[in-house]
Design a protein around this motif. Structure first.
Motif, PDB file in Angstrom:
ATOM      1  N   ILE A   1       0.748  -1.084  -0.028  1.00 12.96           N
ATOM      2  CA  ILE A   1      -0.035   0.045   0.096  1.00 12.96           C
ATOM      3  C   ILE A   1       0.790   1.557  -0.030  1.00 12.96           C
ATOM      4  CG2 ILE A   1      -0.476   0.181   2.532  1.00 12.96           C
ATOM      5  CD1 ILE A   1      -3.189   0.667   1.898  1.00 12.96           C
ATOM      6  N   PHE A   2       1.997   1.401   0.605  1.00 11.09           N
ATOM      7  CA  PHE A   2       2.920   2.395   0.657  1.00 11.09           C
ATOM      8  C   PHE A   2       3.643   2.683  -0.619  1.00 11.09           C
ATOM      9  CE2 PHE A   2       3.016   2.921   5.770  1.00 11.09           C
ATOM     10  CZ  PHE A   2       1.728   3.100   5.709  1.00 11.09           C
TER      11      PHE A   2
ATOM     12  N   ILE B   1       1.192   4.347  -2.718  1.00 10.08           N
ATOM     13  CA  ILE B   1       1.207   6.037  -2.427  1.00 10.08           C
ATOM     14  C   ILE B   1       2.482   6.486  -2.950  1.00 10.08           C
ATOM     15  CG2 ILE B   1       1.539   7.401  -0.566  1.00 10.08           C
ATOM     16  CD1 ILE B   1      -0.124   5.878   1.221  1.00 10.08           C
TER      17      ILE B   1
ATOM     18  N   ILE C   1      -2.469   5.192  -5.211  1.00  8.70           N
ATOM     19  CA  ILE C   1      -3.447   5.758  -4.458  1.00  8.70           C
ATOM     20  C   ILE C   1      -3.232   7.012  -3.689  1.00  8.70           C
ATOM     21  CG2 ILE C   1      -4.194   3.141  -3.997  1.00  8.70           C
ATOM     22  CD1 ILE C   1      -2.780   3.317  -1.235  1.00  8.70           C
TER      23      ILE C   1
ATOM     24  N   PHE D   1       3.638  11.645   4.788  1.00 10.50           N
ATOM     25  CA  PHE D   1       1.967  11.917   4.673  1.00 10.50           C
ATOM     26  C   PHE D   1       1.196  11.729   5.988  1.00 10.50           C
ATOM     27  CE2 PHE D   1       1.037   7.296   4.305  1.00 10.50           C
ATOM     28  CZ  PHE D   1       2.371   6.807   3.894  1.00 10.50           C
ATOM     29  N   LEU D   2       0.195  12.172   6.076  1.00 11.11           N
ATOM     30  CA  LEU D   2      -0.761  12.036   7.265  1.00 11.11           C
ATOM     31  C   LEU D   2      -1.221  10.716   7.244  1.00 11.11           C
ATOM     32  CD1 LEU D   2      -2.823  15.154   7.168  1.00 11.11           C
ATOM     33  CD2 LEU D   2      -0.671  14.844   8.435  1.00 11.11           C
ATOM     34  N   ASP D   3      -1.157  10.084   8.633  1.00  8.66           N
ATOM     35  CA  ASP D   3      -1.653   8.713   8.926  1.00  8.66           C
ATOM     36  C   ASP D   3      -3.163   8.887   8.806  1.00  8.66           C
ATOM     37  OD1 ASP D   3      -0.410   6.239  10.873  1.00  8.66           O
ATOM     38  OD2 ASP D   3      -2.545   6.403  10.504  1.00  8.66           O
TER      39      ASP D   3
ATOM     40  N   GLY E   1      -5.163   7.139  10.137  1.00 10.63           N
ATOM     41  CA  GLY E   1      -6.101   6.737  11.561  1.00 10.63           C
ATOM     42  C   GLY E   1      -5.213   7.442  12.525  1.00 10.63           C
TER      43      GLY E   1
ATOM     44  N   LEU F   1       3.702   9.794   8.760  1.00 11.53           N
ATOM     45  CA  LEU F   1       4.302   8.615   8.660  1.00 11.53           C
ATOM     46  C   LEU F   1       5.502   9.210   7.837  1.00 11.53           C
ATOM     47  CD1 LEU F   1       1.690   5.941   7.947  1.00 11.53           C
ATOM     48  CD2 LEU F   1       2.844   6.385  10.086  1.00 11.53           C
TER      49      LEU F   1
ATOM     50  N   ALA G   1       7.456   0.359  14.572  1.00 12.68           N
ATOM     51  CA  ALA G   1       7.118  -0.962  14.851  1.00 12.68           C
ATOM     52  C   ALA G   1       7.736  -2.017  13.959  1.00 12.68           C
ATOM     53  CB  ALA G   1       5.699  -1.279  14.728  1.00 12.68           C
TER      54      ALA G   1
ATOM     55  N   GLY H   1       3.822  -4.790  16.630  1.00  8.24           N
ATOM     56  CA  GLY H   1       2.592  -4.239  15.900  1.00  8.24           C
ATOM     57  C   GLY H   1       2.809  -3.498  14.592  1.00  8.24           C
ATOM     58  N   GLN H   2       3.892  -4.136  13.806  1.00  9.06           N
ATOM     59  CA  GLN H   2       3.816  -3.465  12.255  1.00  9.06           C
ATOM     60  C   GLN H   2       2.612  -4.072  11.667  1.00  9.06           C
ATOM     61  OE1 GLN H   2       7.382  -4.329  10.261  1.00  9.06           O
ATOM     62  NE2 GLN H   2       6.798  -2.909   8.569  1.00  9.06           N
ATOM     63  N   VAL H   3       1.958  -3.538  11.162  1.00  5.11           N
ATOM     64  CA  VAL H   3       0.873  -3.906  10.218  1.00  5.11           C
ATOM     65  C   VAL H   3       0.903  -3.608   8.690  1.00  5.11           C
ATOM     66  CG1 VAL H   3      -1.690  -3.399   9.807  1.00  5.11           C
ATOM     67  CG2 VAL H   3      -1.098  -3.316  12.031  1.00  5.11           C
ATOM     68  N   VAL H   4       1.642  -2.520   8.590  1.00  2.00           N
ATOM     69  CA  VAL H   4       2.031  -2.364   7.026  1.00  2.00           C
ATOM     70  C   VAL H   4       3.256  -2.663   6.768  1.00  2.00           C
ATOM     71  CG1 VAL H   4       2.242  -0.580   5.202  1.00  2.00           C
ATOM     72  CG2 VAL H   4       0.236  -0.349   6.576  1.00  2.00           C
TER      73      VAL H   4
ATOM     74  N   HIS I   1       8.369   2.346   8.478  1.00  2.00           N
ATOM     75  CA  HIS I   1       7.606   3.659   8.413  1.00  2.00           C
ATOM     76  C   HIS I   1       7.936   4.122   9.829  1.00  2.00           C
ATOM     77  CE1 HIS I   1       4.273   0.780   8.863  1.00  2.00           C
ATOM     78  NE2 HIS I   1       3.824   1.661  10.084  1.00  2.00           N
TER      79      HIS I   1
ATOM     80  N   HIS J   1       6.461   6.827  12.798  1.00  2.00           N
ATOM     81  CA  HIS J   1       5.570   7.532  13.040  1.00  2.00           C
ATOM     82  C   HIS J   1       5.941   8.601  13.738  1.00  2.00           C
ATOM     83  CE1 HIS J   1       2.188   4.274  12.990  1.00  2.00           C
ATOM     84  NE2 HIS J   1       3.280   3.769  12.962  1.00  2.00           N
TER      85      HIS J   1
HETATM   86  P1  AMP Z   1       2.025   0.363  11.935  1.00  2.00           P
HETATM   87  O1  AMP Z   1       1.207  -0.347  12.834  1.00  2.00           O
HETATM   88  O2  AMP Z   1       3.217   0.846  12.436  1.00  2.00           O
HETATM   89  O3  AMP Z   1       2.038  -0.897  10.710  1.00  2.00           O
HETATM   90  O4  AMP Z   1       1.106   1.345  11.456  1.00  2.00           O
HETATM   91  C1  AMP Z   1       0.555   1.635  10.146  1.00  2.00           C
HETATM   92  C2  AMP Z   1      -0.244   2.672  10.160  1.00  2.00           C
HETATM   93  O5  AMP Z   1      -0.344   3.173   8.550  1.00  2.00           O
HETATM   94  C3  AMP Z   1      -1.191   2.761  10.882  1.00  2.00           C
HETATM   95  O6  AMP Z   1      -1.167   4.030  11.637  1.00  2.00           O
HETATM   96  C4  AMP Z   1      -2.359   3.281   9.720  1.00  2.00           C
HETATM   97  O7  AMP Z   1      -3.420   4.227  10.293  1.00  2.00           O
HETATM   98  C5  AMP Z   1      -1.652   3.745   8.757  1.00  2.00           C
HETATM   99  N1  AMP Z   1      -2.159   3.642   7.469  1.00  2.00           N
HETATM  100  C6  AMP Z   1      -2.833   2.478   6.663  1.00  2.00           C
HETATM  101  N2  AMP Z   1      -3.008   2.659   5.469  1.00  2.00           N
HETATM  102  C7  AMP Z   1      -2.852   4.125   5.182  1.00  2.00           C
HETATM  103  C8  AMP Z   1      -2.983   4.845   4.041  1.00  2.00           C
HETATM  104  N3  AMP Z   1      -3.834   4.485   2.827  1.00  2.00           N
HETATM  105  N4  AMP Z   1      -2.771   6.101   4.091  1.00  2.00           N
HETATM  106  C9  AMP Z   1      -2.190   6.597   5.337  1.00  2.00           C
HETATM  107  N5  AMP Z   1      -1.984   5.742   6.485  1.00  2.00           N
HETATM  108  C10 AMP Z   1      -2.236   4.737   6.481  1.00  2.00           C
END
Ligand code: AMP
Ligand code: ZN
Length: 146
Positions: free
Chosen positions: A5-6, A9, A14, A28-30, A32, A40, A86, A92-95, A99, A101
């Motif tokens: 996804i990044f 971007i 996207i 860019f702005l997070d 959420g 981020l 993360a 806690g890394q989701v993406v 990145h 924060h």
């Molecule tokens: P992490 O848990 O450290 O992997 O954080 C991933 C972050 O990416 C979260 O705070 C999400 O809100 C943010 N995020 C996911 N998709 C997008 C997006 N399309 N644009 C901006 N921020 C995003």
């Protein structure tokens, strides 16, 4: 990288609300935010882990992240900011595109890191430090010349 996804971007595939861009990093702005302005900072090159990011890019991420933190502090007239990264799902890394924060913080923003403090037993800290020092030396020896 496909399906990142990044990376999408970065490629403009996207949308994102951009704050800063240069040859190495994008900010860019997070989507959420913990607090409004939560930003981020990412390397333009795809890296899952912070550990594989070249030193110049990692340095730029920290440099720009800290300056965005100062800009956020001035914008909101708040006290502080957190830099958070993360590395790995268990952290806690989701993406899975590394990145940094940048989270603007105020004394009464109602957010708290869930921080705990364990205690080392006798000699445990020193023994652990000795092992880690050796591992770190080996890792640094393997690195290519800057
Ligand atoms: P992490 O848990 O450290 O992997 O954080 C991933 C972050 O990416 C979260 O705070 C999400 O809100 C943010 N995020 C996911 N998709 C997008 C997006 N399309 N644009 C901006 N921020 C995003
Ligand atoms: Zn990516």
């Amino acid at each position: 990288m496909a399906n990142c996804i990044f990376c999408k971007i970065i490629a403009g595939e996207i949308p994102a609300v951009k704050i800063y861009e240069d040859d190495l990093v994008l900010a860019f702005l997070d989507i959420g935010p913990i607090n409004f302005g939560h930003t981020l900072v990412i390397p333009k090159e795809h890296h899952e882990s912070s550990a594989t990011i070249p030193e110049a890019t990692a340095g730029r991420m920290f440099h720009i992240g800290a300056r965005i933190g100062v800009a956020l502090r001035r914008e909101f007239d708040w006290d502080a900011f957190n830099l958070h990264l993360a590395d790995g799902a268990a952290a806690g890394q989701v993406v899975m595109h590394a990145h940094l924060h940048v989270v603007p913080r105020g004394v009464e923003d109602g957010f708290h890191w869930n921080w705990r403090q364990k205690q080392y037993g006798d000699g445990e800290a020193a023994a652990l430090a000795e092992r880690l020092t050796k591992r770190l030396a080996t890792a640094l020896e393997r690195e290519p010349e800057a």
